[in-house]
Motif scaffolding. Sequence first.
Motif, PDB file in Angstrom:
ATOM      1  N   SER A 170     -22.542  -4.145  65.464  1.00 47.68           N
ATOM      2  CA  SER A 170     -22.669  -5.295  64.591  1.00 47.68           C
ATOM      3  C   SER A 170     -21.444  -5.711  63.790  1.00 47.68           C
ATOM      4  N   ARG A 171     -20.244  -5.467  64.249  1.00 46.75           N
ATOM      5  CA  ARG A 171     -19.089  -6.078  63.586  1.00 46.75           C
ATOM      6  C   ARG A 171     -18.740  -7.400  64.247  1.00 46.75           C
ATOM      7  N   LEU A 172     -18.173  -8.303  63.434  1.00 46.39           N
ATOM      8  CA  LEU A 172     -17.790  -9.643  63.852  1.00 46.39           C
ATOM      9  C   LEU A 172     -16.286  -9.801  63.684  1.00 46.39           C
ATOM     10  N   VAL A 173     -15.589 -10.194  64.752  1.00 42.19           N
ATOM     11  CA  VAL A 173     -14.131 -10.364  64.707  1.00 42.19           C
ATOM     12  C   VAL A 173     -13.774 -11.659  65.430  1.00 42.19           C
ATOM     13  N   TRP A 174     -12.922 -12.454  64.802  1.00 43.65           N
ATOM     14  CA  TRP A 174     -12.470 -13.719  65.389  1.00 43.65           C
ATOM     15  C   TRP A 174     -11.172 -13.510  66.157  1.00 43.65           C
ATOM     16  N   GLY A 175     -11.122 -14.053  67.365  1.00 43.21           N
ATOM     17  CA  GLY A 175      -9.895 -14.049  68.133  1.00 43.21           C
ATOM     18  C   GLY A 175      -8.966 -15.155  67.679  1.00 43.21           C
ATOM     19  N   THR A 176      -7.742 -15.109  68.158  1.00 49.26           N
ATOM     20  CA  THR A 176      -6.756 -16.128  67.779  1.00 49.26           C
ATOM     21  C   THR A 176      -7.142 -17.507  68.296  1.00 49.26           C
ATOM     22  N   ASN A 177      -8.026 -17.550  69.292  1.00 46.74           N
ATOM     23  CA  ASN A 177      -8.451 -18.820  69.882  1.00 46.74           C
ATOM     24  C   ASN A 177      -9.746 -19.340  69.278  1.00 46.74           C
ATOM     25  N   GLY A 178     -10.214 -18.729  68.179  1.00 44.09           N
ATOM     26  CA  GLY A 178     -11.419 -19.188  67.520  1.00 44.09           C
ATOM     27  C   GLY A 178     -12.705 -18.726  68.164  1.00 44.09           C
ATOM     28  N   MET A 179     -12.618 -17.782  69.105  1.00 48.44           N
ATOM     29  CA  MET A 179     -13.820 -17.209  69.709  1.00 48.44           C
ATOM     30  C   MET A 179     -14.209 -15.940  68.971  1.00 48.44           C
ATOM     31  N   LEU A 180     -15.500 -15.621  69.041  1.00 46.30           N
ATOM     32  CA  LEU A 180     -16.063 -14.554  68.220  1.00 46.30           C
ATOM     33  C   LEU A 180     -16.449 -13.360  69.078  1.00 46.30           C
ATOM     34  N   TRP A 181     -15.838 -12.186  68.762  1.00 47.09           N
ATOM     35  CA  TRP A 181     -16.269 -10.927  69.348  1.00 47.09           C
ATOM     36  C   TRP A 181     -17.399 -10.336  68.492  1.00 47.09           C
ATOM     37  N   ILE A 182     -18.428  -9.816  69.152  1.00 45.88           N
ATOM     38  CA  ILE A 182     -19.557  -9.172  68.485  1.00 45.88           C
ATOM     39  C   ILE A 182     -19.754  -7.806  69.127  1.00 45.88           C
ATOM     40  N   THR A 183     -19.831  -6.770  68.325  1.00 45.31           N
ATOM     41  CA  THR A 183     -20.096  -5.434  68.870  1.00 45.31           C
ATOM     42  C   THR A 183     -21.584  -5.141  68.730  1.00 45.31           C
ATOM     43  N   VAL A 184     -22.198  -4.644  69.821  1.00 41.09           N
ATOM     44  CA  VAL A 184     -23.636  -4.357  69.805  1.00 41.09           C
ATOM     45  C   VAL A 184     -23.876  -2.940  70.328  1.00 41.09           C
ATOM     46  N   GLY A 185     -24.720  -2.188  69.641  1.00 43.60           N
ATOM     47  CA  GLY A 185     -24.959  -0.794  69.987  1.00 43.60           C
ATOM     48  C   GLY A 185     -25.934  -0.630  71.137  1.00 43.60           C
ATOM     49  N   GLU A 186     -26.152   0.659  71.529  1.00 42.45           N
ATOM     50  CA  GLU A 186     -26.997   0.954  72.684  1.00 42.45           C
ATOM     51  C   GLU A 186     -28.343   1.543  72.266  1.00 42.45           C
ATOM     52  N   ARG A 187     -28.693   1.392  70.994  1.00 49.44           N
ATOM     53  CA  ARG A 187     -30.017   1.653  70.445  1.00 49.44           C
ATOM     54  C   ARG A 187     -30.384   3.118  70.381  1.00 49.44           C
ATOM     55  N   SER A 188     -29.452   4.023  70.729  1.00 51.62           N
ATOM     56  CA  SER A 188     -29.535   5.455  70.466  1.00 51.62           C
ATOM     57  C   SER A 188     -30.430   6.241  71.422  1.00 51.62           C
ATOM     58  N   LEU A 189     -31.582   5.714  71.780  1.00 44.48           N
ATOM     59  CA  LEU A 189     -32.535   6.465  72.595  1.00 44.48           C
ATOM     60  C   LEU A 189     -32.014   6.663  74.014  1.00 44.48           C
ATOM     61  N   VAL A 190     -32.505   7.728  74.677  1.00 49.78           N
ATOM     62  CA  VAL A 190     -32.003   8.076  76.005  1.00 49.78           C
ATOM     63  C   VAL A 190     -32.228   6.954  77.008  1.00 49.78           C
ATOM     64  N   PRO A 202     -32.677   3.409  76.605  1.00 46.82           N
ATOM     65  CA  PRO A 202     -31.813   2.227  76.527  1.00 46.82           C
ATOM     66  C   PRO A 202     -30.333   2.535  76.663  1.00 46.82           C
ATOM     67  N   ARG A 203     -29.895   3.734  76.313  1.00 48.76           N
ATOM     68  CA  ARG A 203     -28.453   4.011  76.402  1.00 48.76           C
ATOM     69  C   ARG A 203     -27.950   3.882  77.844  1.00 48.76           C
ATOM     70  N   GLN A 204     -28.822   4.078  78.827  1.00 44.00           N
ATOM     71  CA  GLN A 204     -28.391   3.924  80.223  1.00 44.00           C
ATOM     72  C   GLN A 204     -27.994   2.479  80.527  1.00 44.00           C
ATOM     73  N   LEU A 205     -28.552   1.533  79.782  1.00 44.23           N
ATOM     74  CA  LEU A 205     -28.267   0.118  80.017  1.00 44.23           C
ATOM     75  C   LEU A 205     -26.848  -0.258  79.618  1.00 44.23           C
ATOM     76  N   ALA A 206     -26.155   0.614  78.886  1.00 42.47           N
ATOM     77  CA  ALA A 206     -24.757   0.344  78.540  1.00 42.47           C
ATOM     78  C   ALA A 206     -23.887   0.226  79.775  1.00 42.47           C
ATOM     79  N   GLN A 207     -24.377   0.742  80.926  1.00 44.90           N
ATOM     80  CA  GLN A 207     -23.605   0.739  82.164  1.00 44.90           C
ATOM     81  C   GLN A 207     -23.965  -0.418  83.099  1.00 44.90           C
ATOM     82  N   THR A 208     -24.919  -1.262  82.731  1.00 45.85           N
ATOM     83  CA  THR A 208     -25.308  -2.366  83.605  1.00 45.85           C
ATOM     84  C   THR A 208     -25.024  -3.699  82.931  1.00 45.85           C
TER      85      THR A 208
END
Length: 399
Positions: A177-197, A199-205
Motif C-alpha cells: 500500500s505505498r503510493l509513488v509518482w513516476g517522473t511521467n505522472g504515473m502512479l506506482w502502487i504496491t500491493v501485498g499477497e495477503r499473508s495466507l499460504v 493467496p501467496r501463490q498468486l504472487a507468481q501469476t
Amino acid sequence: MRIAPLLSPVVALMLTSPVMAEPVPVGPPNAPDQTPAFEGQTRAPQLEGTVRLDTQTVADGLEHPWGMAFLPDGNMLVTERPGRLRLITPEGDISEPIKGLPEVDARGQGGLLDVSLGPDFDTERWVYLSYAEPRGNAENATAVARGRLNEDSTRLTDVETIFQQQPAWASTKHFGSRLVWGTNGMLWITVGERSLVEPRQLAQTLDNTIGKVVRINADGSMPDDNPFVGRDEARDDIWSLGHRNVQGAARHPQTGELWTIEHGPKGGDELNRPEPGLNYGWPVITYGEDYSGAPIGQGITQQDGMEQPVYYWDPVIAPGDMTFYTGDRFDGWQNNILIASLEPGGIVRLTLEEGRVTGEARYLEELGRVRDVDQGPDGALWVLTDKGDGALIRVVPKE
C-alpha cells in the motif's frame, strides 16, 4: 537467477561516508545456512561516524498513524489506520478528521494507509489514499481512491475509486500500500499477497494483483507501455510480480527509478529496484524462513528467471516506508536511503554506490516502531511512530 544490474557510473549513487569493516551488530541470522548471491548483498559494513540526532515530538495522541504528505503551505496530511485523515501544522496543531473519506476495513493490519498528493495538486487539489477496502463476507483488498481537498482542508469532494486489488480475500494482513509518482505522472502502487499460504501463490501469476507492484495513470486508466499490456490472461496494470508485502517505496531522485522495500518472512526483508515485467521470486525463492522455523516452499534462495534483491536483512528490520534524502541539513547523507523500522525500531540508513549497498547504520531505536519517514521542506526528517498513542516527530542533527 538474475542479479540486479549495477547503475552506470554516470547515474550511480556516490558513497559519501567512510565505512568500517564490521557490519551493524545484530546477532546471528535466522537462516544461517543461506548464503548471499553476491558480495555485499547483506550485512554491509557499518557506517563510521558519530552522528547524533535530536528529536522533537510535534504531535502525539495519533492512533496508529501510517502515512504522511506535505502540503505546499507546510502543513501535513497524516493518516490514522482506523480511518481518519488529519491536517497537522508544523507547530503540532491537529485538525478534526477530514470528511468525505471512503469506508475502510480497519481490522488487523488493514485500515487507512498511505496518502499522496497528485502531481497537479496546486491546480486540481487531488489527494490519493490507499486503504483496505471492505468487500463483504469478511473479504477485503487494497484499494486506491482520490478526492479533491477543499480550500479549508476540511473535506474531500469528488471522491472516486481508481484501483481495486483483485481478488479480494478473507485476510487482515499484508495490504502493501505505498503510493509513488513516476517522473511521467504515473502512479506506482504496491500491493501485498495477503499473508495466507493460498493467496501467496498468486504472487507468481499474472491474472491478479496479489503480491504485485502495479502502475496506473492518475485517473486510474492503464498506461500503454506497461509490460503486460495486450498479453492474454495478464492484467494490464501489473508492473512487477513475485512480491510479499511491500510497505516502503520511493523514486530515485537522480534516475527516476522505483525502489521498494518489503517485509520478508523471518529473516528475509528485501530492498529491490523493480523493473517492468520482472519476477522477484516470492514465494518460490526467498531469504529467511517461515515464522514456525520451517522453510518457505523448497527453502531455495535462487532460481533462473527470478530476480535477486539488491540487499536483504536477516534478522529483519520489519520495514515501513523509505525515502531518498536530498536535503542539506544532514551533511553527507545526500541520496542515501532512509528506512522506517518497526523492529527493532528507529531509522535505518543505507549508502549506495553503483546501485549496490555499501554501508548501513541504525539510529533512534529507542523510538520503537517507526512506520513512516520522510524529508520535510526544511530538510529535517519527519517520522511517524506506529502505536495506539503514536506521534509525529521531527529529527535534526544534534548541534
